[in-house]
Design a protein around this motif. Structure first.
Motif, mmCIF file in Angstrom:
data_model
loop_
_atom_site.group_PDB
_atom_site.id
_atom_site.type_symbol
_atom_site.label_atom_id
_atom_site.label_comp_id
_atom_site.label_asym_id
_atom_site.label_seq_id
_atom_site.Cartn_x
_atom_site.Cartn_y
_atom_site.Cartn_z
ATOM 1 N N CYS A 46 29.906 51.727 76.263
ATOM 2 C CA CYS A 46 30.383 52.535 77.393
ATOM 3 C C CYS A 46 31.050 51.652 78.438
ATOM 4 N N ILE A 49 34.470 50.195 77.132
ATOM 5 C CA ILE A 49 35.561 51.177 77.105
ATOM 6 C C ILE A 49 35.948 51.584 78.524
ATOM 7 N N SER A 50 34.993 51.572 79.452
ATOM 8 C CA SER A 50 35.333 51.892 80.843
ATOM 9 C C SER A 50 36.225 50.811 81.457
ATOM 10 N N ALA A 53 39.692 51.351 80.506
ATOM 11 C CA ALA A 53 40.210 52.695 80.798
ATOM 12 C C ALA A 53 41.604 52.691 81.436
ATOM 13 N N ALA A 57 45.003 55.061 80.911
ATOM 14 C CA ALA A 57 45.451 55.946 81.985
ATOM 15 C C ALA A 57 46.906 55.689 82.380
ATOM 16 N N LEU B 78 38.371 42.103 86.132
ATOM 17 C CA LEU B 78 38.017 42.777 87.390
ATOM 18 C C LEU B 78 38.089 41.853 88.601
ATOM 19 N N SER B 214 32.567 58.128 78.317
ATOM 20 C CA SER B 214 32.958 57.036 79.210
ATOM 21 C C SER B 214 34.467 56.924 79.338
ATOM 22 N N LEU B 215 35.140 57.039 78.209
ATOM 23 C CA LEU B 215 36.596 56.898 78.221
ATOM 24 C C LEU B 215 37.241 57.985 79.073
ATOM 25 N N GLY B 218 36.277 57.511 82.689
ATOM 26 C CA GLY B 218 36.945 56.318 83.214
ATOM 27 C C GLY B 218 38.410 56.578 83.509
ATOM 28 N N VAL B 219 39.084 57.281 82.600
ATOM 29 C CA VAL B 219 40.508 57.587 82.798
ATOM 30 C C VAL B 219 40.693 58.505 84.006
ATOM 31 N N CYS B 222 40.177 56.529 87.116
ATOM 32 C CA CYS B 222 41.352 55.669 87.309
ATOM 33 C C CYS B 222 42.457 56.381 88.057
ATOM 34 N N LEU B 223 42.662 57.643 87.692
ATOM 35 C CA LEU B 223 43.761 58.410 88.260
ATOM 36 C C LEU B 223 43.435 58.897 89.665
ATOM 37 N N TYR B 230 36.442 53.037 88.439
ATOM 38 C CA TYR B 230 36.452 53.598 87.090
ATOM 39 C C TYR B 230 35.401 52.969 86.185
ATOM 40 N N VAL B 231 35.085 51.689 86.435
ATOM 41 C CA VAL B 231 34.058 51.026 85.604
ATOM 42 C C VAL B 231 32.703 51.685 85.820
ATOM 43 N N GLY B 234 32.837 55.540 84.654
ATOM 44 C CA GLY B 234 32.870 55.648 83.194
ATOM 45 C C GLY B 234 31.549 55.233 82.560
ATOM 46 N N SER B 235 31.002 54.090 83.004
ATOM 47 C CA SER B 235 29.744 53.596 82.422
ATOM 48 C C SER B 235 28.600 54.561 82.708
#
Lengths: 97, 249
Positions: A46, A49-50, A53, A57, B78, B214-215, B218-219, B222-223, B230-231, B234-235
């Motif tokens: 998780c 993949i985060s 992301a 996007a 990051l 998560s994906l 997270g996306v 992000c937006l 997002y980390v 998503g996590s």
């Protein structure tokens, strides 16, 4: 080297070391509950993949197509060829599209 | 790969000192292919870190104290100036949380080891040395000899450790010479590394459902959200879904 840099690296090292000894120290006596085990199982994936992301996007067609090709490569190939294919497809598609 | 021959060589568990030395060497030799595999990623990580503003010595400091490749790639991605300390600590912990289960799996074999030695040995535990150490312990247990071989495990671990630290340092030194990585599509190296790591953790579509959560989360984050939220989003969404699915089992 800044104090902040050093402190961050130290916290990072501490976090990692805790995961390494945590299983030994805590789970030596007890088995993890199915719920905890399920979270521990899924968590690394998780997080990984985060972290990537933003690549999913980005609205750029070339980047998304390259990402798709890279994912396909990752499902079949080992690390080095996958990275090479990812890089080459990103460079090529950005040039073309 | 290695070492069916321990079965044919009772010598190795016989005379104490030569046995220790040969067990250590056997560990180093067993991990040699993995060491070679570490080299390109160590170079890329070092180069990328130097581009994010790490001084060359700071790179081996990180990789030597932390020694967890996946988390280091994530942290470099990051990294900001000043770094978000708590975010980096949390991401590191979560990415490496699989070590909790790995350590737990190894624990039955570590019972005869003094706690001090076990805690030191665990500092050097990476995915590969864990897998080799555990496989070796299982093989030895089946033979009825003391299961865990500390010298074998340390041979495998230290070889990998020094390869990682040295080549991330070299990557940091060479990084500035390599120029702008993105113009060659080299930024795609990161998702590529992560996707291969994910494939290595793959155990079927059912188990990967939290990854999809998560994906998506997270996306969306992000937006909609600034910075590196997002980390976290998503996590957390993935872990929560894993918890809910885990309860149903």
């Amino acid at each position: 080297m800044s104090t902040q840099f050093f402190l961050t690296i130290l916290l990072m090292a501490l976090a990692t070391y805790l995961t390494r000894i945590g299983g030994y120290l805590l789970l030596r006596k007890h088995q993890p509950s199915p719920r905890v085990a399920a979270i521990l199982d899924a968590a690394p994936g998780c997080v990984l993949i985060s972290v990537i992301a933003p690549h999913f996007a980005s609205g750029h067609v070339a980047d998304l197509a390259a990402l798709g090709i890279t994912a396909l490569a990752a499902s079949r190939l080992s690390m080095l060829p996958t990275v090479l294919i990812g890089v080459a497809s990103a460079a090529a598609l950005r040039g073309l599209l | 790969m290695e070492p069916e021959n321990v079965i044919g060589h009772p010598v190795e568990v016989g005379a104490r000192n030569p046995a220790l030395r040969s067990e250590f060497r056997r560990g180093v030799l067993a991990s040699t292919p993995v060491m070679l595999g570490f080299v390109p990623f160590a170079l890329v990580l070092g180069a990328q870190a130097s581009r994010k503003g790490f001084a060359p010595v700071e790179v081996p400091l990180m990789t030597g104290l932390n020694f967890g490749g996946g988390s280091e790639f994530a942290v470099v991605q990051l990294w900001s100036s000043p770094p978000h300390m708590l975010l980096i600590m949390a991401v590191t912990f979560l990415i490496n949380s699989r070590h909790l289960l790995m350590g737990a799996a190894l624990t039955p074999y570590l019972k005869d080891l003094p706690r001090r030695k076990a805690l030191l040995a665990l500092f050097f535990m990476c995915d590969e040395s864990w897998a080799m150490g555990l496989a070796n312990a299982k093989r030895r247990a089946a033979l009825g000899i003391p299961a865990f071989s500390l010298p074998y495990y340390m041979g495998a671990s230290l070889g990998l450790y020094f390869t990682w630290v040295c080549f991330t340092f070299l990557g940091a030194l060479l990084g500035p010479v390599m120029g702008n990585l993105e113009s060659y599509g080299l930024d795609m190296a990161f998702p590529a590394v992560f996707l291969v790591l994910l494939k290595g953790m793959w155990s079927g579509p059912r188990a990967a459902r939290p990854w999809l959560v998560s994906l998506v989360a997270g996306v969306i984050a992000c937006l909609l959200l600034p910075g590196a939220w997002y980390v976290v989003v998503g996590s957390a969404a993935g872990a929560l879904s894993a918890c809910i699915w885990g309860m149903k089992k």
